[in-house]
Design a protein around this motif. Structure first.
Motif, PDB file in Angstrom:
ATOM      1  N   ARG A 196      18.768  45.101  48.503  1.00 25.70           N
ATOM      2  CA  ARG A 196      18.668  43.930  48.449  1.00 25.70           C
ATOM      3  C   ARG A 196      18.642  43.126  47.227  1.00 25.70           C
ATOM      4  O   ARG A 196      18.458  43.914  46.186  1.00 25.70           O
ATOM      5  N   ILE A 197      19.607  42.322  46.982  1.00 22.74           N
ATOM      6  CA  ILE A 197      19.994  41.712  45.646  1.00 22.74           C
ATOM      7  C   ILE A 197      18.869  40.900  45.041  1.00 22.74           C
ATOM      8  O   ILE A 197      18.077  40.000  45.781  1.00 22.74           O
ATOM      9  N   THR A 198      18.210  41.029  43.846  1.00 20.88           N
ATOM     10  CA  THR A 198      17.234  40.547  43.003  1.00 20.88           C
ATOM     11  C   THR A 198      17.744  39.589  42.023  1.00 20.88           C
ATOM     12  O   THR A 198      17.121  38.412  41.889  1.00 20.88           O
ATOM     13  N   ASP A 199      19.042  39.793  41.530  1.00 18.43           N
ATOM     14  CA  ASP A 199      19.616  38.877  40.380  1.00 18.43           C
ATOM     15  C   ASP A 199      21.227  38.897  40.848  1.00 18.43           C
ATOM     16  O   ASP A 199      21.978  39.968  40.860  1.00 18.43           O
ATOM     17  N   TYR A 200      21.699  37.645  41.356  1.00 22.44           N
ATOM     18  CA  TYR A 200      23.174  37.670  41.488  1.00 22.44           C
ATOM     19  C   TYR A 200      24.068  37.685  40.281  1.00 22.44           C
ATOM     20  O   TYR A 200      25.199  37.896  40.285  1.00 22.44           O
ATOM     21  N   LEU A 201      23.531  37.537  38.954  1.00 20.00           N
ATOM     22  CA  LEU A 201      24.266  37.540  37.663  1.00 20.00           C
ATOM     23  C   LEU A 201      25.517  36.443  37.785  1.00 20.00           C
ATOM     24  O   LEU A 201      26.538  36.911  37.478  1.00 20.00           O
ATOM     25  N   THR A 202      25.091  35.112  38.414  1.00 19.92           N
ATOM     26  CA  THR A 202      26.309  34.426  38.790  1.00 19.92           C
ATOM     27  C   THR A 202      27.268  33.942  37.355  1.00 19.92           C
ATOM     28  O   THR A 202      28.432  33.750  37.523  1.00 19.92           O
ATOM     29  N   GLN A 203      26.610  34.008  36.434  1.00 18.90           N
ATOM     30  CA  GLN A 203      27.115  33.643  35.056  1.00 18.90           C
ATOM     31  C   GLN A 203      28.121  34.503  34.605  1.00 18.90           C
ATOM     32  O   GLN A 203      29.215  34.281  33.966  1.00 18.90           O
ATOM     33  N   TYR A 204      28.113  36.037  35.266  1.00 13.70           N
ATOM     34  CA  TYR A 204      29.259  36.851  35.115  1.00 13.70           C
ATOM     35  C   TYR A 204      30.180  37.366  36.132  1.00 13.70           C
ATOM     36  O   TYR A 204      30.962  37.203  36.267  1.00 13.70           O
ATOM     37  N   SER A 205      29.244  37.470  37.625  1.00 15.79           N
ATOM     38  CA  SER A 205      29.968  37.850  38.558  1.00 15.79           C
ATOM     39  C   SER A 205      30.577  36.718  39.252  1.00 15.79           C
ATOM     40  O   SER A 205      31.514  37.100  40.079  1.00 15.79           O
ATOM     41  N   GLY A 206      30.097  35.485  39.243  1.00 17.57           N
ATOM     42  CA  GLY A 206      30.523  34.471  40.003  1.00 17.57           C
ATOM     43  C   GLY A 206      30.107  34.439  41.499  1.00 17.57           C
ATOM     44  O   GLY A 206      30.481  33.673  42.360  1.00 17.57           O
ATOM     45  N   ILE A 207      29.127  35.257  41.670  1.00 23.37           N
ATOM     46  CA  ILE A 207      28.479  35.519  42.876  1.00 23.37           C
ATOM     47  C   ILE A 207      27.287  34.727  43.172  1.00 23.37           C
ATOM     48  O   ILE A 207      26.470  34.770  42.345  1.00 23.37           O
ATOM     49  N   THR A 208      27.149  34.041  44.373  1.00 19.82           N
ATOM     50  CA  THR A 208      26.016  33.374  44.784  1.00 19.82           C
ATOM     51  C   THR A 208      25.607  33.902  46.094  1.00 19.82           C
ATOM     52  O   THR A 208      26.046  34.472  46.863  1.00 19.82           O
ATOM     53  N   ALA A 209      24.122  33.231  46.360  1.00 18.10           N
ATOM     54  CA  ALA A 209      23.572  33.604  47.584  1.00 18.10           C
ATOM     55  C   ALA A 209      24.479  32.965  48.700  1.00 18.10           C
ATOM     56  O   ALA A 209      24.438  33.809  49.764  1.00 18.10           O
ATOM     57  N   GLU A 210      25.106  31.963  48.571  1.00 14.61           N
ATOM     58  CA  GLU A 210      25.751  31.400  49.769  1.00 14.61           C
ATOM     59  C   GLU A 210      27.093  31.942  50.141  1.00 14.61           C
ATOM     60  O   GLU A 210      27.703  32.133  51.178  1.00 14.61           O
TER      61      GLU A 210
ATOM     62  N   ASN B 291      35.849  30.016  33.437  1.00 11.34           N
ATOM     63  CA  ASN B 291      35.091  29.239  34.727  1.00 11.34           C
ATOM     64  C   ASN B 291      33.560  29.150  34.419  1.00 11.34           C
ATOM     65  O   ASN B 291      33.061  30.403  34.212  1.00 11.34           O
ATOM     66  N   CYS B 292      32.976  28.074  34.799  1.00 14.03           N
ATOM     67  CA  CYS B 292      31.458  28.036  34.177  1.00 14.03           C
ATOM     68  C   CYS B 292      30.723  28.654  35.556  1.00 14.03           C
ATOM     69  O   CYS B 292      29.691  28.856  35.518  1.00 14.03           O
ATOM     70  N   ASP B 293      31.654  28.969  36.547  1.00 10.95           N
ATOM     71  CA  ASP B 293      31.072  29.634  37.784  1.00 10.95           C
ATOM     72  C   ASP B 293      30.976  31.086  37.617  1.00 10.95           C
ATOM     73  O   ASP B 293      30.619  31.747  38.714  1.00 10.95           O
ATOM     74  N   GLY B 294      31.552  31.581  36.640  1.00 14.10           N
ATOM     75  CA  GLY B 294      31.517  32.939  36.492  1.00 14.10           C
ATOM     76  C   GLY B 294      33.120  33.732  36.384  1.00 14.10           C
ATOM     77  O   GLY B 294      33.780  32.874  36.387  1.00 14.10           O
ATOM     78  N   HIS B 295      33.152  34.978  36.511  1.00 13.73           N
ATOM     79  CA  HIS B 295      34.371  35.610  36.049  1.00 13.73           C
ATOM     80  C   HIS B 295      34.995  35.599  37.462  1.00 13.73           C
ATOM     81  O   HIS B 295      34.562  35.507  38.665  1.00 13.73           O
ATOM     82  N   ASP B 296      36.352  35.811  37.228  1.00 14.91           N
ATOM     83  CA  ASP B 296      37.101  35.796  38.442  1.00 14.91           C
ATOM     84  C   ASP B 296      38.032  37.419  38.203  1.00 14.91           C
ATOM     85  O   ASP B 296      38.521  37.540  37.399  1.00 14.91           O
TER      86      ASP B 296
END
Length: 702
Positions: free
Chosen positions: A421-435, A514-519
């Motif tokens: 189970r994911i506990t931290d999406y690290l969105t600022q680096y990965s660009g991954i979100t729960a959605e 990109n402010c949503d994370g890395h590509d």
């Protein structure tokens, strides 16, 4: 009033005289104490001088006894019946090892008998008298007399000289990687060093602190320049298995060496140990030619290495001969020269199928292919980048992977559902979100199968710190180009430059904004562009370290008018570095070619000679090494040990002869000399052993 002034003046004079008297008496006392201290110091120095003389006599006496034992062994060997042709393997028969002990026992008995009959001095211990008489000198005076000033000065100068000698004694100490490779480490925790590590040690022994290849990853050597010379003994056909099976019978070898390391060797069909060692600059002239050709010795090393040599030992790579390897039409130098070597992969934390702690760490990892094809300069490159999220397992797990080809087209891109189970999406680096992850069902196992099916067997993976991506993929791959290694703007190898900064500096591109994370696709393309731009320029492009070395070399050449007086080899030319190679039988053609290149030199240079001595038996090889070792900075002895010598019936006898051979070669090493014995593996066991010792004045190991 007048009387008062006169009285005051007289009192002042009296007080001054009193003070002067006290000062003179104190000076006399100080002078007496100083004299007493000086006398005590002289007596101590005289006692130390006597002790030094005793130690010197002991060393001389031990050396004489060793010579007598060798002479007796030779006499016994010459008087023994001649062996049959089937028994003559060229090794020397081992003599008795208890002669010195018997001789010491007889001396003690003689001293006791003299004491019993009253012929010796009752005030002197028997052991001391025996030592003095064995040394061939008169007994020292029992009372130490006072030294004269001249004797005191001479003795002080001698002690200072000896202190400087002791301070300049070279020593080798194992670092963590060296300790892991030690045979004292349990096998399940042992990680071998590479033959490349031994090459780096020998190169530093020849060149010193400014060598471009240093053994710092596994050992540290103090006082490089104090090494008198180096003797390297290569025992082809003798493996780690042979040594460990008969370790207790290598009596002299175990006494000489305390540093014994497991060593990873190249495939025997690819190269022998002596072929690889001969590739280092054997002379200062050869090194200068490499500098003239490539701009700096560092660049020459990078362009002349074969990064895949040890990778072939570790990964399942086909051994079929490849076609002529022409450069890719877009490249100015071979792209295979940018590949990480097996040694670099270990240092950078790449998953690699080696034994010991690495095997435990990566036992659940999969190969990207079941069998790999040999890599060439036309092998396709693929940019890889992964994004990870933190899970309840306490680590980062793969959530996205992107792969692009050399045309910068995306050939694979998918989201991955972690096993935990994911506990931290690290969105600022990965660009991954729960959605984004709501509808994802693909697991890592499926991704591994798809990547394996996609990649050709000779694919080269390109990425920034690609070790993190492969660890997230839980996959191992032999051919890797890491932009964090081949690009460097900091001037220090261990300080990595961010991909964002590399793209801005060398591609004039802005990425990761990109402010949503890395590509991950953007990052994959950037790494491929960087590598292709480097291949279109030079090996130094984007590498501040290699560029600085080249600039310094050009500056030195311009200021001196030639390449002889460069910073790196100024001291080498002064010390007249030479190399001798002693081999049983004829040299292989490929090795002859290497040595011919090393021996090419201008007529005015006399320090460039690489002397080759081809002999017919191991016995002759040992004698030749004893003759030439002190004349050369590096002496390489290449001996072949037949594998049939280690069958059950003849193993004990063969080990005894080999042990005696190593002991005889150790005697050819001078004070502060580096001695290496490399057991080069066999067809049954590719693992070898490296034994290392530095000789002390008394003949012992450091």
């Amino acid at each position: 009033m007048m009387w008062t002034r006169t009285t005051i003046a007289l009192r002042r004079i009296a007080r001054s005289q009193s003070l002067n008297g006290k000062r003179s008496r104190m000076k006399e006392q100080m002078s007496a104490k100083q004299h007493e201290r000086n006398e005590k110091k002289k007596k101590k120095l005289a006692a130390l001088a006597n002790l030094m003389e005793l130690n010197d006599r002991d060393r001389l006496h031990e050396a004489e006894l060793a010579k007598k034992r060798d002479a007796e062994d030779v006499d016994v060997e010459e008087q023994s019946p001649a062996k049959g042709d089937d028994e003559d393997d060229g090794f020397i028969v081992v003599g008795s090892k208890r002669k010195s002990r018997k001789r010491r026992h007889n001396t003690e008995q003689e001293a006791e008998s003299q004491t019993a009959t009253g012929t010796s001095d009752p005030e002197e211990p028997a052991t001391k008298k025996g030592r003095n008489h064995e040394a061939g000198g008169d007994s020292l005076p029992q009372e130490i007399g006072t030294l004269s000033e001249d004797q005191y000065k001479q003795l002080t100068a001698e002690l200072r000289r000896r202190k400087r000698e002791l301070e300049n004694v070279p020593a080798l100490r194992l670092r963590e990687m060296g300790q892991r490779a030690s045979l004292e480490t349990p096998q399940e925790a042992r990680t071998p060093i590479f033959l490349t590590d031994i090459q780096n040690l020998i190169m530093c022994a020849l060149i010193g602190q400014k060598s471009p290849c240093r053994p710092d990853r596994w050992c540290s050597v103090e006082k490089w320049l104090s090494l008198s010379h180096s003797v390297v003994v290569i025992l082809e056909g003798l493996s780690l298995y042979h040594y460990l099976s008969n370790e207790s019978q290598f009596e002299a070898t175990n006494r000489i060496f305390s540093t014994k390391l497991e060593m990873l060797l190249p495939p025997q069909e690819e190269a022998q140990i002596i072929d690889e060692i001969a590739k280092i600059p054997l002379t200062n002239v050869q090194a200068r030619k490499l500098i003239d050709e490539h701009g700096s010795l560092e660049s020459a090393v990078e362009l002349n290495k074969d990064p895949t040599l040890f990778v072939k030992t570790i990964f399942p790579i086909e051994s079929n001969k490849s076609e002529p390897d022409d450069l890719h039409e877009d490249d100015k130098f071979p792209r295979t020269k940018l590949l990480l070597s097996a040694l670099q992969m270990v240092d950078e934390g790449y998953p690699i199928p080696m034994q010991g702690e690495l095997h435990t760490r990566f036992r659940d990892f999969k190969f990207t292919k079941k069998v790999y094809a040999p890599v060439t300069n036309r092998s396709p490159m693929f940019g890889v980048d992964c994004e990870m999220c933190h899970t309840e397992a306490g680590c980062n797990e793969l959530t996205r992977i992107s792969i692009v080809d050399e045309k910068y087209e995306t050939v694979y891109e998918t989201l991955v559902l972690p096993n935990n189970r994911i506990t931290d999406y690290l969105t600022q680096y990965s660009g991954i979100t729960a959605e984004i992850m709501e509808q994802v069902t693909k697991r890592l196992k499926v991704v591994q199968q798809e990547v394996s099916a996609l990649l050709p067997p000779d694919a080269i993976l390109v990425g920034q710190s690609l070790n993190s991506d492969l660890n997230a993929m839980k996959m191992m791959h032999p051919y890797v180009i890491d932009t964090s290694v081949c690009f460097n703007t900091s001037g220090t190898r261990r300080r990595k430059t961010k991909l964002k900064d590399l793209a801005k500096t060398f591609l004039q591109e802005i990425i990761q904004e990109n402010c949503d994370g890395h590509d991950s696709i953007e990052d994959s393309r950037a790494t491929l562009k960087l590598v292709k731009k480097k291949l279109a320029n030079s090996i130094e492009f984007g590498d501040q370290i290699l560029t600085q070395h080249k600039q310094l070399q050009e500056l030195a050449n311009a200021s001196s008018g030639d390449t002889i007086s460069n910073n790196l080899f100024a001291h080498v030319a002064k010390r007249d570095k030479r190399t001798a190679i002693v081999t049983v039988g004829e040299l292989q053609p490929r090795l002859k070619e290497v040595i011919e290149k090393a021996g090419e030199a201008a007529p005015k240079d006399h320090s460039s000679a690489v002397c080759v001595h081809e002999v017919s038996t191991p016995k002759e090889a040992v004698r030749k090494v004893n003759e030439v070792a002190l004349e050369n900075a590096l002496t390489i002895a290449n001996l072949r040990v037949p594998e049939q010598d280690f069958v059950l019936d003849s193993a004990e006898r063969s080990v005894a002869k080999l042990d005696k051979t190593i002991e005889r070669l150790w005697q050819s090493v001078a004070h502060n000399g580096l001695f290496l014995v490399l057991m080069g593996g066999s067809t049954e066991c590719s693992k070898g052993v490296a034994k290392i010792a530095i000789k002390r004045l008394n003949g012992s190991e450091s």
